[in-house]
Design a protein around this motif. Structure first.
Motif, mmCIF file in Angstrom:
data_model
loop_
_atom_site.group_PDB
_atom_site.id
_atom_site.type_symbol
_atom_site.label_atom_id
_atom_site.label_comp_id
_atom_site.label_asym_id
_atom_site.label_seq_id
_atom_site.Cartn_x
_atom_site.Cartn_y
_atom_site.Cartn_z
ATOM 1 N N LEU A 123 0.782 -1.205 -0.021
ATOM 2 C CA LEU A 123 -0.054 0.013 -0.065
ATOM 3 C C LEU A 123 0.917 1.261 -0.013
ATOM 4 O O LEU A 123 2.030 1.208 0.672
ATOM 5 C CB LEU A 123 -0.744 0.020 0.999
ATOM 6 N N THR A 124 0.354 2.390 -0.720
ATOM 7 C CA THR A 124 1.188 3.481 -0.499
ATOM 8 C C THR A 124 1.083 4.011 0.664
ATOM 9 O O THR A 124 0.289 3.634 1.576
ATOM 10 C CB THR A 124 0.577 4.578 -1.595
ATOM 11 N N GLU A 125 1.887 5.053 1.126
ATOM 12 C CA GLU A 125 2.172 5.589 2.567
ATOM 13 C C GLU A 125 0.964 6.003 3.066
ATOM 14 O O GLU A 125 0.579 5.411 4.253
ATOM 15 C CB GLU A 125 2.915 6.685 2.503
ATOM 16 N N ASP A 126 0.054 6.867 2.473
ATOM 17 C CA ASP A 126 -0.901 7.330 3.255
ATOM 18 C C ASP A 126 -2.337 6.654 2.620
ATOM 19 O O ASP A 126 -3.312 7.317 2.640
ATOM 20 C CB ASP A 126 -1.024 8.850 3.027
ATOM 21 N N PHE A 127 -2.149 5.602 2.028
ATOM 22 C CA PHE A 127 -3.315 4.849 1.568
ATOM 23 C C PHE A 127 -4.598 4.766 2.511
ATOM 24 O O PHE A 127 -5.705 5.113 2.167
ATOM 25 C CB PHE A 127 -3.200 3.348 0.930
ATOM 26 N N ILE A 128 -3.966 4.146 3.823
ATOM 27 C CA ILE A 128 -5.111 4.121 4.790
ATOM 28 C C ILE A 128 -5.952 5.353 4.925
ATOM 29 O O ILE A 128 -7.206 5.385 5.278
ATOM 30 C CB ILE A 128 -4.637 3.372 5.955
ATOM 31 N N ALA A 129 -4.980 6.284 5.435
ATOM 32 C CA ALA A 129 -5.661 7.696 5.905
ATOM 33 C C ALA A 129 -6.703 8.155 4.647
ATOM 34 O O ALA A 129 -7.610 8.579 4.720
ATOM 35 C CB ALA A 129 -4.633 8.584 5.949
ATOM 36 N N ARG A 130 -6.115 7.948 3.580
ATOM 37 C CA ARG A 130 -6.670 8.546 2.587
ATOM 38 C C ARG A 130 -8.072 7.853 2.115
ATOM 39 O O ARG A 130 -9.153 8.164 1.752
ATOM 40 C CB ARG A 130 -6.252 8.540 0.965
ATOM 41 N N LEU A 131 -8.069 6.312 2.187
ATOM 42 C CA LEU A 131 -9.260 5.599 2.002
ATOM 43 C C LEU A 131 -10.299 5.910 3.101
ATOM 44 O O LEU A 131 -11.392 6.125 2.713
ATOM 45 C CB LEU A 131 -8.869 3.954 2.235
ATOM 46 N N ARG A 132 -9.779 6.099 4.321
ATOM 47 C CA ARG A 132 -10.767 6.469 5.401
ATOM 48 C C ARG A 132 -11.300 7.743 5.000
ATOM 49 O O ARG A 132 -12.628 7.764 5.274
ATOM 50 C CB ARG A 132 -9.809 6.822 6.761
ATOM 51 N N ALA A 133 -10.648 8.662 4.558
ATOM 52 C CA ALA A 133 -11.232 10.030 4.232
ATOM 53 C C ALA A 133 -12.249 9.804 3.116
ATOM 54 O O ALA A 133 -13.220 10.481 3.169
ATOM 55 C CB ALA A 133 -10.243 11.078 3.900
ATOM 56 N N THR A 134 -12.064 9.369 2.215
ATOM 57 C CA THR A 134 -12.696 8.884 1.140
ATOM 58 C C THR A 134 -14.206 8.411 1.574
ATOM 59 O O THR A 134 -15.405 8.735 1.188
ATOM 60 C CB THR A 134 -12.176 8.069 -0.117
ATOM 61 N N LEU A 135 -13.907 7.315 2.252
ATOM 62 C CA LEU A 135 -15.249 6.520 2.667
ATOM 63 C C LEU A 135 -16.012 7.728 3.592
ATOM 64 O O LEU A 135 -17.500 7.501 3.162
ATOM 65 C CB LEU A 135 -14.844 5.387 3.663
ATOM 66 N N ASN A 136 -15.534 8.174 4.411
ATOM 67 C CA ASN A 136 -16.307 9.400 4.916
ATOM 68 C C ASN A 136 -16.792 10.545 4.103
ATOM 69 O O ASN A 136 -17.899 10.699 4.369
ATOM 70 C CB ASN A 136 -15.425 10.027 6.004
ATOM 71 N N ARG A 137 -16.166 10.729 3.262
ATOM 72 C CA ARG A 137 -16.573 11.927 2.340
ATOM 73 C C ARG A 137 -17.668 11.138 1.338
ATOM 74 O O ARG A 137 -18.788 11.963 0.952
ATOM 75 C CB ARG A 137 -15.656 12.247 1.384
ATOM 76 N N SER A 138 -17.878 10.007 1.105
ATOM 77 C CA SER A 138 -18.830 9.322 0.261
ATOM 78 C C SER A 138 -19.960 9.026 0.765
ATOM 79 O O SER A 138 -20.977 8.726 0.292
ATOM 80 C CB SER A 138 -18.331 7.911 -0.420
ATOM 81 N N LEU A 139 -20.113 8.933 2.243
ATOM 82 C CA LEU A 139 -21.403 8.771 2.848
ATOM 83 C C LEU A 139 -22.277 9.887 2.519
ATOM 84 O O LEU A 139 -23.617 9.635 2.671
ATOM 85 C CB LEU A 139 -21.027 8.818 4.360
ATOM 86 N N GLU A 140 -22.139 11.040 2.512
ATOM 87 C CA GLU A 140 -22.966 11.785 2.194
ATOM 88 C C GLU A 140 -23.749 11.629 0.716
ATOM 89 O O GLU A 140 -24.918 11.957 0.661
ATOM 90 C CB GLU A 140 -22.397 13.512 2.418
ATOM 91 N N PRO A 141 -22.983 11.956 -0.275
ATOM 92 C CA PRO A 141 -23.545 11.526 -1.367
ATOM 93 C C PRO A 141 -24.650 10.383 -1.547
ATOM 94 O O PRO A 141 -25.336 10.341 -2.067
ATOM 95 C CB PRO A 141 -22.421 11.794 -2.454
ATOM 96 N N LEU A 142 -23.945 9.385 -0.933
ATOM 97 C CA LEU A 142 -24.598 8.092 -0.811
ATOM 98 C C LEU A 142 -26.027 8.173 -0.388
ATOM 99 O O LEU A 142 -26.949 7.863 -0.683
ATOM 100 C CB LEU A 142 -24.027 7.023 -0.245
ATOM 101 N N ALA A 143 -26.110 9.042 0.719
ATOM 102 C CA ALA A 143 -27.248 9.367 1.551
ATOM 103 C C ALA A 143 -28.257 10.141 0.674
ATOM 104 O O ALA A 143 -29.366 9.887 0.745
ATOM 105 C CB ALA A 143 -27.144 9.984 2.922
ATOM 106 N N GLU A 144 -27.616 11.123 -0.107
ATOM 107 C CA GLU A 144 -28.401 11.802 -1.027
ATOM 108 C C GLU A 144 -29.170 11.205 -1.897
ATOM 109 O O GLU A 144 -30.402 11.082 -2.466
ATOM 110 C CB GLU A 144 -27.441 12.957 -1.587
ATOM 111 N N CYS A 145 -28.326 10.246 -2.769
ATOM 112 C CA CYS A 145 -28.984 9.424 -3.685
ATOM 113 C C CYS A 145 -29.942 8.415 -3.061
ATOM 114 O O CYS A 145 -31.204 8.386 -3.739
ATOM 115 C CB CYS A 145 -27.902 8.357 -4.271
ATOM 116 N N GLU A 146 -29.795 8.045 -2.022
ATOM 117 C CA GLU A 146 -30.857 7.137 -1.399
ATOM 118 C C GLU A 146 -32.227 7.999 -1.090
ATOM 119 O O GLU A 146 -33.162 7.460 -1.406
ATOM 120 C CB GLU A 146 -30.169 6.717 0.081
ATOM 121 N N LYS A 147 -32.038 9.202 -0.691
ATOM 122 C CA LYS A 147 -33.219 10.047 -0.385
ATOM 123 C C LYS A 147 -33.750 10.430 -1.771
ATOM 124 O O LYS A 147 -35.041 10.330 -1.725
ATOM 125 C CB LYS A 147 -32.589 11.543 0.199
#
Lengths: 376, 449
Positions: free
Chosen positions: B222-246
């Motif tokens: 894994l690249t150095e900051d992969f874990i941190a970036r993945l975590r940030a991306t997952l957090n960021r994607s919750l909102e649009p996902l919830a919007e789609c659901e709505k």
């Protein structure tokens, strides 16, 4: 000089009508329709976190890509006009015309401003009825008014049905069938939902309806007939064949009644759809949003703050256009938010839900009107 | 709200009415299991019985044959459906697959085991890493080195696999929304997918055809900051996902289009060999990750969402919930991942490091032999199966002891689910074909191989 021209126009109504038609259609409707093709793409792009078309430019003039409609028009014009081998050539050519002509003609009944008082354009007019000569800012003032609109709007169904049938393609045939059933069903509801409005304002003539709504916002159709507003707006969107009622087109399923059309013939269908949205906006403005009326503004100005007649008229025309722009934008918003109905659900909505509601609206409105007039 | 705090303790609140894991554990997804079986539309019944009493009107009608595809906007890959329709009702249909056939199985016989990986990328091309992992596991099973794979590599495989599952489901859900006319949620979902693909691109060097997994591990750490970036991306994607659901789940039009359409019973689904989200939508909680754990899936806590009716909406909701469950797995994997090597230290199977190839003769010879002869897999046959984006993705490999597979067969879930298509759309309208076809998520590359 100006006065003599205006006087000439007031006396020669046919010339005036022609001039107004040209001004209205070429000066307002067509540019707006072309612009809406761009606006729709930008609007949807904004809603979807995209950029949308923003590149077209003439030299350094870019204006957020607003010139895309010019590029679109050029593209449509110069594309090959493919006519499939087995089509009915006459009907195939007739269909786009049948689709666009009725909508353009119907604009004649829409009043886009109050009567222009010839000879007093620079002075304050307190009572428009005192004018000696007037130019109505409406192409054709007919007593049948809205009925004329319904009659012509029904003609538009021929365009889509013929296109579907003449194309010699099973998919377009299905699209044409869907279009005809949908448009005919929703016309019933459209007509009936406006009946209440006619009862309230006592006229079928659009300008009389606008005048009756007056400059008090609470007297506008949207407040006196809220149910009719929702019903009519819904049914009329169905009539324009746009999402959520875009079943005749139904991109992923049928591709649409115009699947065999290309080049400018397709462009005409495309444009007709946008003109229909503008027209729908114009009708809703006229009937429900007070047409060219501005809250608090009467023919002499805002209350005791007097304005010259020309300024008043110009203000009212501008506000009329703004109302139309707003409604066009609202339609874009709906278009890009909602999914599409299924044909049977569409029919159920039209016949089992909207139609009974509009009948109910007529009965209640009639009862109230009768009661308020003291049973006379 | 965020996935960072969701791991083990405390109730995790998901956005917009989605059930918490505790609620799911208590009894399935409330919205799903609570829904009653849909009754036949009474009005339709009434009309049908009335119509029989009306005297026959002399209008000769005949059913119309019409081709949907192979080039049609709704057919994701290329598939041809020959429809016999009566009005808009489907009376008969013939689903013809094979328009995207690219000889995967035959090509695999001419490639070394390592060279097959790029081909597997092109099976289910919205979740290539799951195919990578599936094939690697099959070869490792045949080599008998399954247990020896470094733990870090196993975790990385889970992480990239679950990211791919999310992208797979997002594509399917988004496309189905688009097909019923909701273009906006489609682009929002694709936006999330793009974020995830950017991450994978950073890790693997390719946006779509990653070819990242190797026999014996993965190609790079894994690249150095992969874990941190993945975590940030997952957090960021919750909102649009919830919007789609709505925009979709609570939308009357969308629900009307999806509810009760394309219904499949659990018995029929099993009889037709369904697996994956489609099978789970009928109420069968079969998930390879849970029932036959591979890699390190037995170390994670996650739920298997099931539907109740087996209609398009259930398939939609199951996939939506699986995205959230994948996020749960990812979160746990990110916490548990140990340091260490990512490739087995076995020169007969794994490539030596590039530095060693250039500097030592042994590594250079090993490199040469692996490239020219391939990995020598002992003779035998193996069937290895994993949970792909669409269901049980199986690889059946026969080895004759050479560096190339003697035979390589893919049990592609799409192909098996697509055989039920005719049954699902019988009696439905033309407009129903599209969401049904979208929700069984036939991916041309995987189905036709």
């Amino acid at each position: 000089m100006t006065d003599s021209i205006l006087m000439f126009l007031a006396e020669h109504t046919a010339v005036a009508a022609l001039l107004k038609l040209v001004l209205l259609v070429l000066g307002f409707v067509m540019p707006l329709a072309s612009l809406s093709t761009w606006a729709e793409r930008r609007q949807s792009a904004m809603m979807q976190d995209r950029l949308g078309p923003n590149r077209a430019s003439i030299g350094p003039v870019k204006l957020w890509g607003i010139l895309h409609f010019v590029a679109d028009a050029i593209k449509m014009m110069f594309k090959e006009d493919v006519v499939p081998a087995k089509v009915d050539r006459f009907l195939f050519a007739l269909a786009p015309v049948m689709a666009i002509a009725p909508v353009l003609i119907t604009f004649a009944v829409i009043p886009f401003g109050p009567d222009l008082c010839v000879g007093q354009v620079m002075s304050v007019v307190t009572d428009p009825a005192m004018c000696k000569a007037t130019i109505p800012l409406q192409v054709a003032r007919m007593d049948v008014g809205m009925l004329f609109y319904f009659a012509l709007a029904s003609l538009a169904v021929y365009g889509t049905t013929l296109a579907g049938w003449a194309s010699y393609n099973k998919w377009s045939l299905l699209g044409g069938l869907r279009a005809s059933s949908q448009m005919m069903s929703y016309e019933v509801c459209m007509g009936l939902s406006l009946m209440g409005v006619f009862l309230v304002y006592g006229s079928l003539e659009p300008n009389a309806i606008v005048a009756a709504q007056g400059s008090s916002i609470l007297n506008w159709g949207i407040f006196t007939q809220p149910l009719a507003f929702i019903l009519f707006f819904t049914a009329a969107i169905a009539e324009t064949k746009r999402a959520p009622f875009d079943l005749p087109e139904g991109e992923p399923e049928l591709i649409g009644y115009f699947v065999e059309y290309s080049g400018m013939r397709f462009g005409i269908f495309f444009l007709a759809e946008f003109i229909e949205t503008i027209f729908l906006a114009a009708v809703v403005t006229t009937v429900f949003l007070g047409g060219w009326q501005i809250p608090g503004l009467d023919s002499s100005g805002f209350g005791s703050f007097h304005l010259p007649h020309l300024v008043v008229v110009l203000l009212q025309v501008v506000v009329w256009s703004l109302k139309i722009l707003f409604l066009c934008w609202l339609q874009l918003l709906i278009r890009w938010t909602l999914p599409r109905f299924r044909p049977d659900q569409l029919m159920r909505l039209g016949w089992k839900q909207l139609l009974p509601l509009s009948l109910l609206n007529i009965i209640v409105t009639a009862a109230v009107v009768l009661w308020r007039s003291g049973g006379k | 709200m965020s996935t960072t705090t969701q791991s083990k303790t405390g109730p995790r609140k998901l956005a917009f009415g989605m059930p918490t894991p505790d609620e799911i554990a208590a009894g399935g997804i409330p919205g799903l299991s609570a829904r009653p079986k849909l009754p036949v539309d009474l009005m339709d019944k009434l009309n049908a019985s009335e119509l029989e009493e009306v005297e026959d009107i002399e209008l000769p009608t005949e059913p119309m044959q019409i081709n949907m595809g192979p080039s049609h906007p709704a057919t994701h890959g290329t598939v041809r459906i020959v429809l016999t329709i009566d009005g808009e009702t489907v009376r008969d249909s013939d689903v013809q697959v094979g328009y995207l056939h690219r000889c995967f199985e035959k090509e695999a016989e001419y490639a070394t085991y390592t060279q097959v990986f790029p081909y597997t990328d092109r099976l289910n091309y919205v979740s290539p890493l799951l195919n990578n992992v599936g094939f690697a596991l099959a070869v490792e099973k045949l080599l008998g080195i399954g247990a020896a794979i470094p733990e870090r590599a196993q975790y990385i495989r889970v992480i990239v696999g679950e990211i791919s599952r999310i992208t797979d489901h997002l594509t399917c859900l988004g496309a189905s929304a688009m097909e019923v006319g909701g273009f906006t949620p489609f682009l929002w979902m694709i936006k999330i997918r793009e974020w995830l693909w950017e991450l994978l691109e950073e890790l693997t060097g390719a946006r779509l055809t990653h070819s990242y997994v190797r026999v014996g591990g993965v190609s790079q750490d894994l690249t150095e900051d992969f874990i941190a970036r993945l975590r940030a991306t997952l957090n960021r994607s919750l909102e649009p996902l919830a919007e789609c659901e709505k925009l979709l789940v609570k939308n009357r039009i969308f629900r009307d289009r999806m509810d009760g359409v394309g219904t499949m019973s659990a018995e029929d689904a099993i009889a037709m060999g369904w697996t994956g989200p489609c099978l789970r939508s009928t109420g069968v909680p079969y998930d390879v990750r849970k029932d036959h754990p591979y890699l390190v899936y037995d170390r994670f806590e996650f739920d298997v969402p099931v539907g109740s009716v087996g209609d398009n909406y259930d398939r939609f909701a199951v996939r939506l919930e699986e995205i959230r469950q994948s996020m749960r797995i990812l979160e746990q994997a990110m916490q548990q991942i140990p340091p260490g090597p990512v490739l087995l230290d076995e020169p007969r199977i794994c490539m030596p490091p590039k530095n060693a190839v250039y500097n030592t003769i042994e590594s250079m010879i090993g490199h040469f032999k692996l490239i020219v002869d391939g990995i020598k897999v002992p003779p035998g046959e193996v069937y290895s199966y994993t949970e792909g984006g669409n269901g049980e993705l199986g690889f059946y490999i026969v080895s004759d002891g050479s560096g190339r597979p003697y035979r390589c067969h893919v049990r592609s879930p799409s192909f098996i689910i697509t055989q039920s298509m005719s049954k699902l759309i019988l009696g439905a309208g033309i407009a129903d074909i599209i969401p049904t076809f979208g929700m069984i998520n036939m991916i041309g590359g995987e189905c036709d191989r």
